[in-house]
Design a protein around this motif. Sequence first.
Motif, PDB file in Angstrom:
ATOM      1  N   LYS A  28      -1.870  59.728  32.951  1.00 51.91           N
ATOM      2  CA  LYS A  28      -1.174  60.593  33.558  1.00 51.91           C
ATOM      3  C   LYS A  28       0.182  60.336  34.332  1.00 51.91           C
ATOM      4  O   LYS A  28       1.252  60.801  34.078  1.00 51.91           O
ATOM      5  N   GLN A  29      -0.071  59.260  35.097  1.00 49.02           N
ATOM      6  CA  GLN A  29       1.244  59.009  35.976  1.00 49.02           C
ATOM      7  C   GLN A  29       2.220  58.059  35.090  1.00 49.02           C
ATOM      8  O   GLN A  29       3.442  58.452  35.197  1.00 49.02           O
ATOM      9  N   MET A  30       1.731  57.464  34.106  1.00 45.36           N
ATOM     10  CA  MET A  30       2.506  56.897  32.978  1.00 45.36           C
ATOM     11  C   MET A  30       3.571  57.954  32.233  1.00 45.36           C
ATOM     12  O   MET A  30       4.533  57.940  32.001  1.00 45.36           O
ATOM     13  N   ALA A  31       2.639  59.055  31.694  1.00 47.91           N
ATOM     14  CA  ALA A  31       3.264  60.119  31.052  1.00 47.91           C
ATOM     15  C   ALA A  31       4.300  60.950  32.010  1.00 47.91           C
ATOM     16  O   ALA A  31       5.186  61.292  31.539  1.00 47.91           O
ATOM     17  N   GLN A  32       3.886  61.127  33.386  1.00 41.29           N
ATOM     18  CA  GLN A  32       4.620  61.801  34.205  1.00 41.29           C
ATOM     19  C   GLN A  32       6.219  60.914  34.279  1.00 41.29           C
ATOM     20  O   GLN A  32       7.130  61.458  34.606  1.00 41.29           O
ATOM     21  N   ASP A  33       6.062  59.691  34.562  1.00 35.60           N
ATOM     22  CA  ASP A  33       7.374  58.560  34.665  1.00 35.60           C
ATOM     23  C   ASP A  33       7.812  59.002  33.359  1.00 35.60           C
ATOM     24  O   ASP A  33       9.236  58.928  33.770  1.00 35.60           O
ATOM     25  N   LEU A  34       7.463  58.879  32.329  1.00 36.81           N
ATOM     26  CA  LEU A  34       8.100  59.152  31.138  1.00 36.81           C
ATOM     27  C   LEU A  34       8.789  60.296  31.046  1.00 36.81           C
ATOM     28  O   LEU A  34      10.268  60.338  30.600  1.00 36.81           O
ATOM     29  N   LEU A  35       8.101  61.516  31.224  1.00 33.45           N
ATOM     30  CA  LEU A  35       8.805  62.722  31.335  1.00 33.45           C
ATOM     31  C   LEU A  35      10.017  62.787  32.325  1.00 33.45           C
ATOM     32  O   LEU A  35      11.246  63.085  32.062  1.00 33.45           O
TER      33      LEU A  35
END
Length: 77
Positions: free
Chosen positions: A40-47
């Motif tokens: 989730k944190q990686m996806a949030q960073d990507l977004l």
Amino acid sequence: MSAAINQGETRWATWLRDDASVVSCTEKVKVMNENLDELKQMAQDLLEDGLLMEVSEAQIKAVLHRLVDELHNPYQK
């Protein structure tokens, strides 16, 4: 284990086996939840990075959905 910790460990899901029985091993549940927290944190960073670079939010989310759809099970019987 305290009720607060136990409740926290079900924050993502009650994990089920293919036969619909519950995965109740505390360590297994903990690993699943920690992996999802990291994802989730990686996806949030990507977004956030994409938005700062003026990439469409809808496109980023569509690519993330495609990524999940393309996952494969290497342990299939």
